[in-house]
Every structure is written in structure tokens, then in C-alpha cells.
Design a protein around this motif. Structure first.
Motif, mmCIF file in Angstrom:
data_model
loop_
_atom_site.group_PDB
_atom_site.id
_atom_site.type_symbol
_atom_site.label_atom_id
_atom_site.label_comp_id
_atom_site.label_asym_id
_atom_site.label_seq_id
_atom_site.Cartn_x
_atom_site.Cartn_y
_atom_site.Cartn_z
ATOM 1 N N ILE A 1 24.335 35.357 41.876
ATOM 2 C CA ILE A 1 25.618 35.643 42.518
ATOM 3 C C ILE A 1 26.796 35.108 41.706
ATOM 4 N N ALA A 2 26.646 33.956 41.078
ATOM 5 C CA ALA A 2 27.745 33.441 40.250
ATOM 6 C C ALA A 2 28.020 34.388 39.078
ATOM 7 N N GLU A 3 26.965 34.876 38.440
ATOM 8 C CA GLU A 3 27.118 35.834 37.336
ATOM 9 C C GLU A 3 27.698 37.147 37.848
ATOM 10 N N ALA A 4 27.217 37.590 38.999
ATOM 11 C CA ALA A 4 27.726 38.823 39.590
ATOM 12 C C ALA A 4 29.206 38.687 39.911
ATOM 13 N N GLN A 5 29.600 37.543 40.428
ATOM 14 C CA GLN A 5 31.010 37.315 40.728
ATOM 15 C C GLN A 5 31.851 37.424 39.464
ATOM 16 N N ALA A 6 31.364 36.876 38.376
ATOM 17 C CA ALA A 6 32.100 36.957 37.110
ATOM 18 C C ALA A 6 32.245 38.417 36.658
ATOM 19 N N LEU A 7 31.189 39.210 36.809
ATOM 20 C CA LEU A 7 31.265 40.632 36.457
ATOM 21 C C LEU A 7 32.297 41.343 37.322
ATOM 22 N N LEU A 8 32.284 41.037 38.605
ATOM 23 C CA LEU A 8 33.211 41.682 39.532
ATOM 24 C C LEU A 8 34.652 41.241 39.288
ATOM 25 N N GLU A 9 34.836 40.002 38.900
ATOM 26 C CA GLU A 9 36.186 39.544 38.552
ATOM 27 C C GLU A 9 36.701 40.276 37.314
ATOM 28 N N ARG A 10 35.811 40.516 36.343
ATOM 29 C CA ARG A 10 36.213 41.304 35.167
ATOM 30 C C ARG A 10 36.582 42.724 35.568
ATOM 31 N N ALA A 11 35.766 43.312 36.452
ATOM 32 C CA ALA A 11 36.051 44.673 36.915
ATOM 33 C C ALA A 11 37.396 44.721 37.629
ATOM 34 N N ARG A 12 37.672 43.728 38.447
ATOM 35 C CA ARG A 12 38.944 43.695 39.186
ATOM 36 C C ARG A 12 40.125 43.541 38.237
ATOM 37 N N ALA A 13 39.953 42.766 37.164
ATOM 38 C CA ALA A 13 41.024 42.620 36.177
ATOM 39 C C ALA A 13 41.322 43.962 35.502
ATOM 40 N N LEU A 14 40.276 44.764 35.309
ATOM 41 C CA LEU A 14 40.448 46.073 34.678
ATOM 42 C C LEU A 14 41.032 47.114 35.642
ATOM 43 N N LYS A 15 40.656 47.028 36.912
ATOM 44 C CA LYS A 15 41.123 48.001 37.919
ATOM 45 C C LYS A 15 41.524 47.243 39.185
ATOM 46 N N PRO A 16 42.680 46.597 39.154
ATOM 47 C CA PRO A 16 43.075 45.734 40.279
ATOM 48 C C PRO A 16 43.324 46.471 41.596
ATOM 49 N N ASP A 17 43.529 47.769 41.567
ATOM 50 C CA ASP A 17 43.811 48.510 42.798
ATOM 51 C C ASP A 17 42.595 49.255 43.354
ATOM 52 N N ASP A 18 41.433 49.040 42.783
ATOM 53 C CA ASP A 18 40.226 49.730 43.218
ATOM 54 C C ASP A 18 39.662 49.063 44.478
ATOM 55 N N ALA A 19 39.631 49.796 45.585
ATOM 56 C CA ALA A 19 39.178 49.248 46.866
ATOM 57 C C ALA A 19 37.701 48.851 46.841
ATOM 58 N N GLU A 20 36.865 49.632 46.168
ATOM 59 C CA GLU A 20 35.440 49.304 46.114
ATOM 60 C C GLU A 20 35.197 48.023 45.322
ATOM 61 N N ILE A 21 35.934 47.823 44.261
ATOM 62 C CA ILE A 21 35.799 46.589 43.478
ATOM 63 C C ILE A 21 36.275 45.401 44.311
ATOM 64 N N ALA A 22 37.387 45.562 45.021
ATOM 65 C CA ALA A 22 37.884 44.482 45.884
ATOM 66 C C ALA A 22 36.836 44.112 46.923
ATOM 67 N N ASP A 23 36.209 45.114 47.539
ATOM 68 C CA ASP A 23 35.163 44.854 48.530
ATOM 69 C C ASP A 23 33.982 44.116 47.903
ATOM 70 N N ALA A 24 33.530 44.583 46.757
ATOM 71 C CA ALA A 24 32.370 43.974 46.111
ATOM 72 C C ALA A 24 32.649 42.527 45.708
ATOM 73 N N LEU A 25 33.819 42.269 45.147
ATOM 74 C CA LEU A 25 34.177 40.901 44.758
ATOM 75 C C LEU A 25 34.299 40.014 45.993
ATOM 76 N N ALA A 26 34.930 40.528 47.027
ATOM 77 C CA ALA A 26 35.056 39.755 48.266
ATOM 78 C C ALA A 26 33.686 39.428 48.836
ATOM 79 N N TRP A 27 32.750 40.368 48.742
ATOM 80 C CA TRP A 27 31.414 40.121 49.270
ATOM 81 C C TRP A 27 30.706 39.031 48.458
#
Length: 128
Positions: free
Chosen positions: A25-51
Motif C-alpha cells: 500500500i505504501a508503494e501503491a500510494q506513491a504510484l497514485l501520488e505520481r498519477a495525481r501530479a500528472l492529472k490533478p483533475d482526474d476523479a478516478e485518480i483522486a478516488d484511488a489515492l484517497a482509498w
């Protein structure tokens, strides 16, 4: 990932798959944080990172992202369900049931029964 390490969709899918399985989960969070930095307005990425935050116990940090995800895609059953779960964990039971009802409007397959149970009984107390 090897072919496109800076592609937000690939980061999101790999990160969320790990979070959903409860793996790395820590590694997954880092991947999701990178994804959010690339697409900050993506609702699915926001949901995944929040989860990921939720799964790591940082529910308060998850809520604003989940609210943003639901605002960005109000019909997203998964984001609404996650928002309900987060609200419930913080004792915001009325809001949790509201979010679960919203999720139930577009839920499919096994999610419908799971949401019905949450609406009837809430979430089980956390044991850790």
C-alpha cells in the motif's frame, strides 16, 4: 509501467490494484501520488489515492480527495461508496448513508448487496 512510467492511467491502475488487494500500500500510494501530479483533475485518480490514504488509516486526509472525486464524477459508484466508508469511520453516519445511497443508484453486481448491507448496518468497527 515499464513502457510508459509517466502515464497517469498506468500508474492509477497498478496503484489501485495493489490497494484493492491490500498489497504494497505504501508503494501503491506513491504510484497514485505520481498519477495525481500528472492529472490533478482526474476523479478516478483522486478516488484511488484517497482509498490508499483510507487503507493506511489517514481517513481525514482521504475525505477531501473523495469529495473532489465525487464532485468530478457524481455518478461514480465506487467513489461514492468510498466516501461513505470514510464518513462512517469519522462518525459522520448521516453523510455516510447519503453517499452510500448515491452509490447504490449506479452500483452493479455484488456492489448492490454490499451497499444494501452498509445502508442497513453501517460498517463493522475497526479491529486494528
Amino acid at each position: 509501467m515499464a513502457l510508459a512510467p509517466d502515464q497517469a492511467p498506468a500508474l492509477k491502475y497498478l496503484g489501485y490494484a495493489q490497494v484493492a488487494r491490500g498489497e504494497n500500500i505504501a508503494e501503491a500510494q506513491a504510484l497514485l501520488e505520481r498519477a495525481r501530479a500528472l492529472k490533478p483533475d482526474d476523479a478516478e485518480i483522486a478516488d484511488a489515492l484517497a482509498w490508499a490514504y483510507f487503507q493506511r488509516g489517514d481517513v481525514a486526509k482521504a475525505i477531501p480527495l473523495l469529495e473532489r472525486a465525487v464532485k468530478g464524477d457524481p455518478a461514480a459508484a465506487r467513489a461514492n461508496e468510498h466516501l461513505g466508508d470514510a464518513y462512517w469511520r469519522l462518525g459522520r453516519h448521516y453523510e455516510a448513508r447519503y453517499a452510500w445511497r448515491a452509490a447504490a443508484l449506479t452500483a452493479e453486481n455484488d456492489a448492490t448487496a454490499r451497499l444494501d448491507a452498509k445502508l442497513a448496518y453501517g460498517l463493522k468497527p475497526r479491529t486494528n
